[in-house]
Scaffold this motif. Structure first.
Motif, PDB file in Angstrom:
ATOM      1  N   TRP A   1       0.944  -1.214  -0.020  1.00  0.00           N
ATOM      2  CA  TRP A   1      -0.007   0.015   0.118  1.00  0.00           C
ATOM      3  C   TRP A   1       0.637   1.264   0.149  1.00  0.00           C
ATOM      4  O   TRP A   1       1.978   1.148   0.666  1.00  0.00           O
ATOM      5  N   GLY A   2       0.246   2.158  -0.737  1.00  0.00           N
ATOM      6  CA  GLY A   2       0.997   3.817  -0.847  1.00  0.00           C
ATOM      7  C   GLY A   2       0.631   4.413   0.756  1.00  0.00           C
ATOM      8  O   GLY A   2      -0.199   3.554   1.500  1.00  0.00           O
ATOM      9  N   GLN A   3       0.998   5.465   0.652  1.00  0.00           N
ATOM     10  CA  GLN A   3       0.964   6.173   2.080  1.00  0.00           C
ATOM     11  C   GLN A   3      -0.564   7.027   1.963  1.00  0.00           C
ATOM     12  O   GLN A   3      -0.795   7.447   3.032  1.00  0.00           O
ATOM     13  N   GLY A   4      -1.208   7.086   1.081  1.00  0.00           N
ATOM     14  CA  GLY A   4      -2.430   7.852   0.871  1.00  0.00           C
ATOM     15  C   GLY A   4      -2.225   9.213   0.487  1.00  0.00           C
ATOM     16  O   GLY A   4      -1.317   9.990   0.927  1.00  0.00           O
ATOM     17  N   THR A   5      -3.353   9.984  -0.047  1.00  0.00           N
ATOM     18  CA  THR A   5      -3.273  11.370  -0.520  1.00  0.00           C
ATOM     19  C   THR A   5      -4.774  11.817  -0.145  1.00  0.00           C
ATOM     20  O   THR A   5      -5.859  11.173  -0.490  1.00  0.00           O
ATOM     21  N   GLN A   6      -4.794  12.647   0.442  1.00  0.00           N
ATOM     22  CA  GLN A   6      -6.103  13.363   1.048  1.00  0.00           C
ATOM     23  C   GLN A   6      -6.818  14.060  -0.259  1.00  0.00           C
ATOM     24  O   GLN A   6      -6.117  14.893  -0.856  1.00  0.00           O
ATOM     25  N   VAL A   7      -7.914  13.693  -0.299  1.00  0.00           N
ATOM     26  CA  VAL A   7      -8.891  14.389  -1.244  1.00  0.00           C
ATOM     27  C   VAL A   7     -10.164  14.854  -0.566  1.00  0.00           C
ATOM     28  O   VAL A   7     -10.819  14.221   0.372  1.00  0.00           O
ATOM     29  N   THR A   8     -10.361  16.211  -0.653  1.00  0.00           N
ATOM     30  CA  THR A   8     -11.482  17.022  -0.172  1.00  0.00           C
ATOM     31  C   THR A   8     -12.277  17.824  -1.170  1.00  0.00           C
ATOM     32  O   THR A   8     -11.549  18.473  -1.739  1.00  0.00           O
ATOM     33  N   VAL A   9     -13.466  17.326  -0.789  1.00  0.00           N
ATOM     34  CA  VAL A   9     -14.616  18.123  -1.928  1.00  0.00           C
ATOM     35  C   VAL A   9     -15.462  18.870  -1.066  1.00  0.00           C
ATOM     36  O   VAL A   9     -16.193  18.506  -0.412  1.00  0.00           O
ATOM     37  N   SER A  10     -15.665  20.124  -1.275  1.00  0.00           N
ATOM     38  CA  SER A  10     -16.288  21.048  -0.480  1.00  0.00           C
ATOM     39  C   SER A  10     -17.608  21.270  -1.494  1.00  0.00           C
ATOM     40  O   SER A  10     -17.648  21.053  -2.773  1.00  0.00           O
ATOM     41  N   SER A  11     -18.569  21.438  -0.564  1.00  0.00           N
ATOM     42  CA  SER A  11     -20.127  21.551  -1.170  1.00  0.00           C
ATOM     43  C   SER A  11     -20.167  23.185  -1.481  1.00  0.00           C
ATOM     44  O   SER A  11     -19.408  23.956  -1.308  1.00  0.00           O
TER      45      SER A  11
END
Length: 123
Positions: free
Chosen positions: A113-123
């Motif tokens: 597994w990779g370390q992860g990347t944050q995705v944030t979607v605002s409304s």
């Protein structure tokens, strides 16, 4: 074995992001790859998977028609193009390398597994 995910960020609903996951030759070549995500307080869930050649893909119903997975084996990289993003897509996104050459939708089908990347979607 290292996988490096990148491309996450903050985007408005309806927008797009492209995630990348880079591996080395030994990490990457000949193996199926997958993207998973984990939202706060929730279990990690399957998003998309691709076989070793890139010829076959599979998606979670929640992202089908909005996300596209593909790979460039010469660059040891797998991508996830995310379009028409929704607030419920907000999560940490992880790339993973499978245990064999085929698709995998289950977490236990992935060895690294990779370390992860944050995705944030605002409304």
């Amino acid at each position: 074995v290292q996988l490096q995910a990148s491309g996450g960020g903050l985007v408005q609903a309806g927008g797009s992001l492209r995630l990348s996951c880079a591996g080395s030759g030994r990490t990457f070549s000949g193996y199926g790859m997958g993207w998973f995500r984990q939202a706060p307080g929730k279990e990690r869930e399957f998003v998309a998977t691709i076989n070793w050649s890139g010829g076959t893909t599979s998606y979670a119903d929640s992202v089908k028609g909005r996300f596209t997975i593909w790979r460039e084996n010469a660059k040891f990289t797998v991508y996830l193009q995310m379009s028409s993003l929704k607030p419920e897509d907000t999560a940490v996104y992880y790339c993973a390398r499978g245990m064999n050459s085929v698709l995998g939708r289950g977490i236990d089908e992935y060895a690294y597994w990779g370390q992860g990347t944050q995705v944030t979607v605002s409304s």
